[in-house]
Every structure is written in C-alpha cells, then in structure tokens.
Design an enzyme around this catalytic site. Structure first.
Site, PDB file in Angstrom:
ATOM      1  N   HIS A  18      18.917  90.332 -44.652  1.00  0.00           N
ATOM      2  CA  HIS A  18      18.486  90.956 -45.905  1.00  0.00           C
ATOM      3  C   HIS A  18      19.685  91.441 -46.715  1.00  0.00           C
ATOM      4  O   HIS A  18      20.545  92.160 -46.187  1.00  0.00           O
ATOM      5  CB  HIS A  18      17.566  92.134 -45.550  1.00  0.00           C
ATOM      6  CG  HIS A  18      16.906  92.779 -46.716  1.00  0.00           C
ATOM      7  ND1 HIS A  18      16.824  94.146 -46.851  1.00  0.00           N
ATOM      8  CD2 HIS A  18      16.271  92.258 -47.793  1.00  0.00           C
ATOM      9  CE1 HIS A  18      16.162  94.435 -47.956  1.00  0.00           C
ATOM     10  NE2 HIS A  18      15.820  93.309 -48.549  1.00  0.00           N
ATOM     11  N   GLU A  45      18.802  86.492 -47.679  1.00  0.00           N
ATOM     12  CA  GLU A  45      18.074  86.920 -48.883  1.00  0.00           C
ATOM     13  C   GLU A  45      19.028  87.766 -49.703  1.00  0.00           C
ATOM     14  O   GLU A  45      19.822  88.535 -49.141  1.00  0.00           O
ATOM     15  CB  GLU A  45      16.849  87.762 -48.486  1.00  0.00           C
ATOM     16  CG  GLU A  45      15.962  88.198 -49.651  1.00  0.00           C
ATOM     17  CD  GLU A  45      16.287  89.565 -50.253  1.00  0.00           C
ATOM     18  OE1 GLU A  45      15.563  89.995 -51.141  1.00  0.00           O
ATOM     19  OE2 GLU A  45      17.292  90.209 -49.829  1.00  0.00           O
ATOM     20  N   HIS A  60      20.908  94.864 -56.541  1.00  0.00           N
ATOM     21  CA  HIS A  60      19.512  95.248 -56.333  1.00  0.00           C
ATOM     22  C   HIS A  60      18.983  96.216 -57.384  1.00  0.00           C
ATOM     23  O   HIS A  60      17.886  96.045 -57.910  1.00  0.00           O
ATOM     24  CB  HIS A  60      19.357  95.879 -54.942  1.00  0.00           C
ATOM     25  CG  HIS A  60      17.966  96.289 -54.598  1.00  0.00           C
ATOM     26  ND1 HIS A  60      17.396  97.477 -55.020  1.00  0.00           N
ATOM     27  CD2 HIS A  60      17.007  95.650 -53.893  1.00  0.00           C
ATOM     28  CE1 HIS A  60      16.157  97.550 -54.570  1.00  0.00           C
ATOM     29  NE2 HIS A  60      15.881  96.465 -53.879  1.00  0.00           N
TER      30      HIS A  60
HETATM   31  O1  G3P Z   1      12.814  89.881 -50.644  1.00  0.00           O
HETATM   32  C1  G3P Z   1      12.439  90.854 -49.737  1.00  0.00           C
HETATM   33  C2  G3P Z   1      12.895  92.228 -50.129  1.00  0.00           C
HETATM   34  O2  G3P Z   1      14.254  92.188 -50.452  1.00  0.00           O
HETATM   35  C3  G3P Z   1      12.110  92.790 -51.274  1.00  0.00           C
HETATM   36  O3  G3P Z   1      12.399  94.115 -51.571  1.00  0.00           O
HETATM   37  O4  G3P Z   1      13.542  95.923 -52.742  1.00  0.00           O
HETATM   38  O5  G3P Z   1      14.551  94.987 -50.695  1.00  0.00           O
HETATM   39  O6  G3P Z   1      14.549  93.696 -52.802  1.00  0.00           O
HETATM   40  P1  G3P Z   1      13.829  94.691 -51.977  1.00  0.00           P
HETATM   41 MG    MG Z   2      15.394  91.777 -52.179  1.00  0.00          MG
END
Ligand code: G3P
Ligand code: MG
Length: 256
Positions: A18, A45, A60
C-alpha cells in the site's frame, strides 16, 4: 472450470504494498517504491492527484501539512513546485529531502522492474473528471508499447470517484477499472456496472462474508484495503477475496 473463470476475474497478484511500502517508508515516494521492491513486493498501490498545471503527481492528501509541510493544496500549485517539497522528513530523518514523485517516474520505475500497479486516481475536490482524463491519457503514453489485451501488465485504475473512472474509460477504455468504496451500499452492483468496473475494492472491515460471496458470484474481482494482520488476511482470502493491500509488508510478505 470455475477456477478458470476466477483467474480471469483477478489476473493480478494477491498482496499489494500500500502506497509503495505501507508504513515502513514514506508513503507514495520513490523511496517507498524501492523499499517495497527490495522487500520482495512486485505489486503496488499508489495515489495519483493532479497539480494546478494538470500534471499527475503521486500523493495522497489534497492538503499539505501531513506528508509535506505547509498550508498549500496540491491543486493550488504547479507540479514543479510540488515535486520540490520534502515528502520524507515527516517520516524520519533518514528520508529527509525525499521528493514527491510524478506519476511517470513511478510508472517507469515499476515497469523497469516488472512491478504491477494499482493506480488509485485520487482527485482533489472538483477535479474528478479532469483527473480521470489526464491520468488515463498519460497512462496510454506510458504503456503504449503493450497490447490492449495484456491485462496482466497493464495497470488497474481504481477510484472512489465514479466521475474519474468514467472519464478514464472515455480516454482509455481498455485499461481496467475498479470501484473503490468504504462500504458497499445497496446499489453496489449498479455502480460497478455504471463505470464498467471489473472489481470492487472495499475497506476490509466493511466486508462481510455474505457480501464477498455476492460479489464473487456476480463475476467481479474483490479487493480489500488495508489489511495489516495475517489472521484477518487469511479470513478474507477464505471468503473468496482475490487480493488486498497492506501497510505491513514485514508481517504479510508478497508470497503470503
Ligand atoms: O486503494 C486502496 C486504498 O489506498 C484506498 O484508501 O485513503 O488509503 O488511498 P486510501
Ligand atoms: Mg490509496
């Protein structure tokens, strides 16, 4: 036969790092991409947002203040300025000076190493459609050498914004799309159909076994964010979840 169908629904890796390397390196930076790669992750991701001059940068939060210092906003500054901001100092002194990367740099890094990408389109408020259009157009260029049917090597777009996904579809209909939701309302299937999504990406603690079965039975891929305990990961996989992202690449290895 059933197994073959399932493979087509999710032809991607099972565990994704992530934001590059989860919580083990400063999120959405090249340092994170390198850290994840060096720790065995070949699937990632990350979040993409448009700058004021409509260039996709990997970050983000719309507002400065957490991963980059100050009071600005991503859509309030040109990419050149955003990319000079320190996105590493907040994490630790070791990463001081680590910049905000642009989308192309991250894609080129990943492609050169065979790292598969889930590109989360994270529009700043009011820029949903523009984000989908621009990210999709740049993705077309960055992956122009691949066949439109090479699903395993093309990225997967995801977004909480249906407008961004629809715009991406206009520009790059062959790049698969997944709808991100915190929790699935009663219209989840309609919303997937509306954007032509191949998968539902849902917050893991909002998923029930029942819903997992419904999503899989309807023929969609099913992905959960963000799963940080091996026990929970095993439970979700036992429900039929295809894949998930994790912040704890130290506890949940790529070959989990
Ligand atoms: O894509 C999964 C996750 O990253 C979605 O939430 O806020 O961590 O970008 P966030
Ligand atoms: Mg995300």
């Amino acid at each position: 036969m059933k197994r073959k169908t399932e493979e087509k629904m999710w032809p991607y890796p099972k565990v994704l790092a992530h934001r590059g390397a989860g919580t083990l390196a400063p999120e959405n930076t090249m340092a994170a991409m390198r850290y994840g790669w060096e720790h065995g992750f070949a699937a990632v991701e990350f979040d993409v947002m448009l700058s004021k001059d409509q260039r996709p940068v990997v970050i983000h939060d719309e507002d400065f203040g957490r991963t980059v210092a100050g009071n600005g906003k991503v859509p309030g500054h040109d990419a050149a300025f955003i990319m000079q901001q320190d996105a590493g100092a907040w994490f630790s002194a070791d990463y001081k000076g680590e910049p905000v990367p642009d989308y192309a740099s991250v894609v080129n890094f990943c492609r050169s190493r065979g790292i598969w990408m889930n590109v989360e389109m994270k529009p700043a408020q009011g820029y949903e459609r523009e984000t989908g259009l621009v990210v999709a157009a740049e993705t077309l260029q960055l992956f122009a050498d691949l066949s439109p049917v090479d699903k395993q090597h093309l990225p997967l777009f995801s977004s909480f914004s249906r407008a961004a996904l629809l715009a991406a579809h206009e520009v790059a209909p062959h790049i698969p799309r997944a709808l991100l939701v915190r929790e699935a309302g009663p219209d989840w299937k309609l919303h997937l159909q509306e954007v032509g999504a191949c998968a539902l990406h849902i917050r893991h603690d909002c998923l029930t076994r029942d819903l997992a079965v419904q999503v899989k039975d309807a023929g969609y891929g099913l992905f959960c964010y963000t799963v940080n305990s091996p026990e929970r990961a095993r439970e979700l996989l036992s429900w039929g979840v295809d894949a998930f992202c994790t912040d704890r690449i130290d506890l949940i290895p790529a070959d989990f």
